[in-house]
Design a protein around this motif. Structure first.
Motif: not given
Length: 147
Positions: A111-131
């Protein structure tokens, strides 16, 4: 060596090189292990980025995810997954759009995204593996720098 396989090896090498001395990052969710990394796209070779449709740039990065299920005998197997997520800094949020990539037995999501130098990026993911019968939530933060 086939062109897709050589591109996959180049991509994997670029990701490993960009991580440098940092240990592989992963988190366990029951029998599943989610592997993740954030890579500045300027580390990718132009031909590898083109192969996967990734725009290179000093202020562009990709989130790379893969999930493996631990099975009997101590082995683990790659699994596909349904995934949604977003990233944000202190000012703006971006939904992440994931591309599934399959190279031999390996399955990963970019997944591509843009950012600003020296910034902290916060990620939140919801995933369901096969099975899986459960959707898991994973949150982490990562600081990015222009290279």
């Amino acid at each position: 060596m086939s062109r897709p396989l050589s591109a996959a090896l180049l991509f994997a090498a670029a990701v490993l090189a960009s991580v440098g001395a940092m240990a592989q990052q992963s988190e366990r969710f029951g029998p599943y292990e989610l592997h993740y990394s954030v890579v500045n796209t300027s580390f990718l070779a132009p031909e590898v980025a083109a192969q996967y449709g990734i725009v290179r740039g000093k202020k562009r990065a990709i989130l790379n995810l893969a999930v493996r299920e631990h099975v009997e005998g101590g082995a683990s197997e790659a699994r596909t997954m349904l995934i949604k997520g977003h990233t944000k800094d202190l000012i703006q949020a971006q939904d992440l759009s994931f591309q599934e990539v399959r190279e031999g037995p390996a399955i990963y999501y970019l997944a591509p995204f843009k950012f600003i130098n020296r910034e902290w990026r916060f990620f939140k993911l919801h995933f369901r593996p096969e099975g899986a019968t459960e959707t898991y939530t994973f949150e982490f933060k990562h600081q990015l720098y222009v290279h």
